[in-house]
Design a protein around this motif. Structure first.
Motif: not given
Length: 905
Positions: A43-61, A101-107
């Motif tokens: 949906e957001l046309d993310l690259n692999d780095t952006q996707f990896g950060l999005l998926v990993a953020t809940p694990i980190l927090t 937006s990508y930033i809102m998804y990360l938040i």
């Protein structure tokens, strides 16, 4: 750790159950990106780095939040913190659907990460309810909530296909919010917090909570958890990619293989807690690290070609682990990692009883960070070396370091306490003051007196209930496998099997015939072999028909003889009821026996409804991927995975088998030879109760077996398979929920009323079948199912009361204790034997339908025969038991104790 404050078993069970459910829901939300992340990436046309950060953020927090959530739980109590954390996480999950937006998804992902912090809240909360000898088992059961990750992987794809990824977020958010509110309403504050409030003592300060973190031992525990939990999360994320690249499998196969690892690394955590209580947490850690090193060495060895210069020239060979050995090895690795997760958190409340939140929070945080750091390290190693197995080599080194550090620390502590003489010990030492508290779970109960109130309250009730709650799911699975053929048969013509209607009715009827026949033998097995061993063996035997069905239905050329054999093997499930009821009856006092048997039978009967609800769902999708085989094409062009009707039960059967072997008990006084039990064949009431129970349970199981096919033939325009599960559901729940009616009013009277009502309901079925009204037909059948459940409970309640009067009259020479044992033995044997005879209803009712249709073109003739039989049962019940002067009249109408074992004066 609970010390001065004592919690009742009921409160302990409440706290553990609610916490486990809450943690399972939180873990399902924490891993939600494993499914919806793919759709968001597109949906957001993310690259692999952006996707990896999005998926990993809940694990980190989720990992970092564990530190302060644990401290807050120690300070404010788990009830408040757990509820608040779930509601806030639910809001963040809902907010994900509003992001643009990508930033809102990360938040939003940061908020979702709070779900991962739930673990330490539960650990701090649950540990305060249990003493040191039982904390390992309790925390192991709680930690099995990791299975929430597997729930998301199995269920979320179906929701996403139907409603999109927003639908998954809405459902998961709503579910978590509801559980959060219920937890606040139903949970209680832990005993330590309550005591602190009563005495006015201040909660420990943050400085006091964090004081133990300066100990090197805490960081050593963190390293252990970095592997057992962090590597589990990392591998769960990494394995699908690894399997696709290395073994060239499709994403479904990769997902199922990875899910098998996740299940192994989650479900056995409860077993790890039990082992930690029984053998000591450190011993379990040695097993975990030792076997993990072995499996990781096997997994880390890359495919290699060798050339050896032999006598006759070069000898070339290669080594490579195939797909299925790889999956099996992963499953074994997950099993020991699961044990290790429980063992680590068994250490914490023992060493740091007043700082579980802070210490557990740090350990949990470091473990969670492993799930964030290790996948990055896996990718870096692959880029650096080009060797796919380098990820397992890294874990091998990690385990070697942890094992070495643990062993050296153990030796140093023991040497400091006992001197150099420890170097001469023949085995690795254990700290006795830490591990003397072990769970005492004898397999054979030599001293069992449930009628003694003090024994029952102090010890008996807990053991009896544990055996009951292990027996119920095993019996539920038995009924599911026994009756699964009724659903399979209805679908065989649609997937290419050219069987005549008479052949289909025979297939539907044979499990009832074999199950009923086996019950005759199963009736006498528990006193001979013991309930624990026989329950284990009889539950494991269900694997034969379950696996056999899965393979047979995939090929339309499978001979009819094979299907006949499988139909007979399904009878293993029917036979289990007799032995299960006989076994559970021994555990409970007479005052609670009726309700216990109703619960065991009623919830076990629920397996029919569970099967009829679940099978139509699982056969519509390839839930087992390539491992489950290819779908079958129907005559209308659609696809079915009919093999799932058998395969879906396999993992549950395995789990129930293990639970029966590890958790159930034998009762020494319940042992009896076949010759001793054979006395019941001379008791007239044994044969009379066979007739009555055939009218109740025989009707229930026979209607369950024949209802789907009868409805499909009588009302072809109705999609009957969407509704037929309701009948067995109503019958099972009415049995489980109405046992108290018989205890209060008397089983004889309730049985009489039930048969009278069944005559009316059967006449209604005949009438509406004649006028072609599906709604009337269906409503009357639901009434019949409800009444069979009530009658099932009432007839079984009658048996111990009848024998309580008959045995003293027929055997007056027996002493008081011998009389009680004889009553219990004969009651159990008659209960099992009557269930065996009644089970023939599963054969005769479907066969009667088929015969009636063949002779008259309608099933009405069979229904009239059933109505006449119910009238006979009314006459027997009134004439022998409930009329004035009948065996039970003065007991049920005169206010006497219904559970009395003594004859009337």
């Amino acid at each position: 750790m609970q010390t001065s404050v004592t919690a009742s078993p009921v409160d302990q069970t409440r706290a553990l159950s609610l916490s486990t459910i809450a943690f399972t829901a939180c873990f399902a939300v924490w891993t939600i990106f494993a499914i919806i992340g793919v759709a968001i990436k597109a949906e957001l046309d993310l690259n692999d780095t952006q996707f990896g950060l999005l998926v990993a953020t809940p694990i980190l927090t989720g990992s970092i939040s564990r530190l302060f959530l644990g401290v807050w739980t120690e300070k404010y109590g788990g009830r408040l913190v757990f509820s608040s954390q779930m509601i806030l996480t639910a809001l963040a999950t809902w907010a994900l659907t509003l992001a643009d937006s990508y930033i809102m998804y990360l938040i939003a992902a940061l908020g979702i990460g709070l779900a991962g912090g739930s673990f330490i809240i539960g650990v701090a909360y649950v540990s305060r309810w249990y003493d040191a000898g039982h904390q390992g088992t309790a925390l192991g059961i709680f930690g099995a909530g990791n299975v929430g990750a597997a729930i998301t992987k199995f269920v979320a794809p179906f929701v996403m296909v139907a409603y999109g990824w927003h639908g998954v977020a809405y459902v998961w958010a709503a579910g978590l919010a509801i559980i959060g509110v219920l937890f606040f309403l139903l949970a209680k504050d832990d005993p330590e917090l309550v005591e602190r409030r009563k005495t006015g003592a201040k909660a420990p300060s943050f400085a006091q909570q964090f004081a133990p973190l300066k100990n090197l031992q805490v960081w050593r525990f963190s390293l252990y958890y970095f592997f057992v939990f962090g590597a589990f999360v990392a591998l769960a994320l990494w394995l699908p990619h690894y399997l696709i690249d290395v073994y060239s499998v499709d994403v479904r196969t990769a997902g199922m293989a990875a899910a098998s690892f996740s299940l192994a690394a989650s479900l056995f955590r409860a077993y790890g807690g039990h082992l930690s209580d029984k053998f000591g947490a450190r011993a379990v850690m040695y097993w975990t690290f030792g076997f993990s090193m072995l499996f990781l060495f096997m997994l880390s060895y890359p495919p290699t070609d060798y050339v050896i210069q032999g006598k006759d020239g070069p000898i070339a060979f290669s080594t490579k682990m195939g797909l299925w050995p790889f999956v099996v090895t992963l499953f074994a690795l997950g099993f020991f990692m699961s044990l290790g997760k429980a063992a680590v958190f068994k250490h914490i409340p023992v060493y740091y009883p007043g700082h579980v939140g802070a210490v557990g929070g740090l350990v949990g945080m470091i473990g969670g960070l492993g799930g964030f750091i290790l996948p990055i390290a896996f990718g870096a190693l692959l880029d650096l070396t080009g060797i796919y197995t380098s990820c397992f080599a890294l874990l091998f080194v990690l385990v070697a370091i942890a094992l070495t550090w643990m062993h050296l620390s153990v030796r140093a502590m023991e040497r400091a306490a006992h001197g150099e003489v420890l170097d001469q010990l023949p085995q690795l030492p254990e700290m006795q003051e830490i591990h003397t508290l072990r769970t005492d779970m004898p397999r054979v109960l030599e001293d069992w007196h449930p009628e003694d109130p003090q024994f029952w309250e102090a010890k008996g009730r807990a053991i009896a209930r544990r055996n009951l709650w292990i027996s119920i799911p095993a019996l539920l699975l038995a009924f599911s496998v026994w009756m699964v053929w009724s659903m399979v048969v209805a679908r065989l013509p649609a997937i290419g099997f050219d069987f005549a209607p008479s052949q289909l009715f025979w297939l539907a009827a044979l499990p009832g015939l074999s199950g009923a026949t086996l019950r005759i033998f199963y009736s006498f097995m528990v006193p001979i072999f013991g309930g624990r061993l026989w329950t284990t063996l009889s539950t494991a035997s269900l694997l034969l028909p379950a696996i056999g069905i899965g393979y047979a239905v995939q090929n339309p050329d499978t001979p009819y003889l094979i299907f006949l054999t499988l139909a007979l093997l399904c009878g293993f499930g029917g036979g289990n009821f007799a032995s299960s009821m006989a076994n559970i009856g021994y555990f409970f006092p007479k005052a609670e026996k009726g309700n216990a048997l109703a619960m065991n039978a009623g919830l076990g009967n629920l397996g029919v409804s569970v099967m009829q609800f679940l099978v139509p769902i699982v056969i519509t999708a390839g839930v087992f991927g390539a491992m489950g085989g290819q779908p079958q094409t129907m005559s209308d062009g659609g696809q079915l995975w009919m093999q799932n009707a058998g395969f879906v039960w396999v993992p549950f059967i395995l789990a129930a088998t293990v639970a029966a072997w590890l958790g159930m008990n034998d009762i020494a006084d319940a042992r009896a030879s076949f010759a001793a039990q054979a006395v019941i064949f001379g008791r007239k009431h044994n044969w009379l109760m066979c007739i009555l129970y055939t009218g109740t349970f025989g009707s229930f199981i026979g209607y369950s077996a024949g209802f789907p096919l009868l409805t499909k033939l009588a009302f072809p325009e109705v999609n009957a398979l969407n509704y037929v599960f309701l009948g067995p559901l109503v019958g099972a729940l009415s049995r489980a929920g109405t046992g108290w009616i018989s205890d209060r009013f008397g089983g004889g009277r309730v049985t009489l009323w039930t048969f009278a009502a069944m005559i009316v309901a059967t006449f209604g079925v005949i009438f509406f079948l004649g006028v072609g009204s599906f709604m009337g037909f269906f409503a009357c059948f639901m009434a019949l199912f409800f009444l069979t459940g009530v009658g099932n409970a009432s007839t079984f309640q009658m048996i111990p009361v009848i024998m309580g009067r008959e045995v003293p009259r027929l055997m007056p020479h027996l002493g008081a204790d011998d009389t009680k044992r004889q009553i219990a033995m004969e009651s159990g044997a008659i209960t099992a034997f009557t269930s065996a005879i009644a089970a023939y209803g599963a054969f005769f009712i479907p066969k009667a339908y088929g015969t009636s249709i063949a002779m008259t073109g309608s099933a009405v003739g069979a229904l009239w025969a059933f109505l006449i039989f119910y009238a006979v049962c009314v006459v027997i019940t009134w004439a022998v038991y409930t009329r004035r002067g009948g065996l039970l009249h003065d007991i049920e109408c005169g206010g006497r104790d219904l559970t009395s074992a003594q004859p009337a004066e």
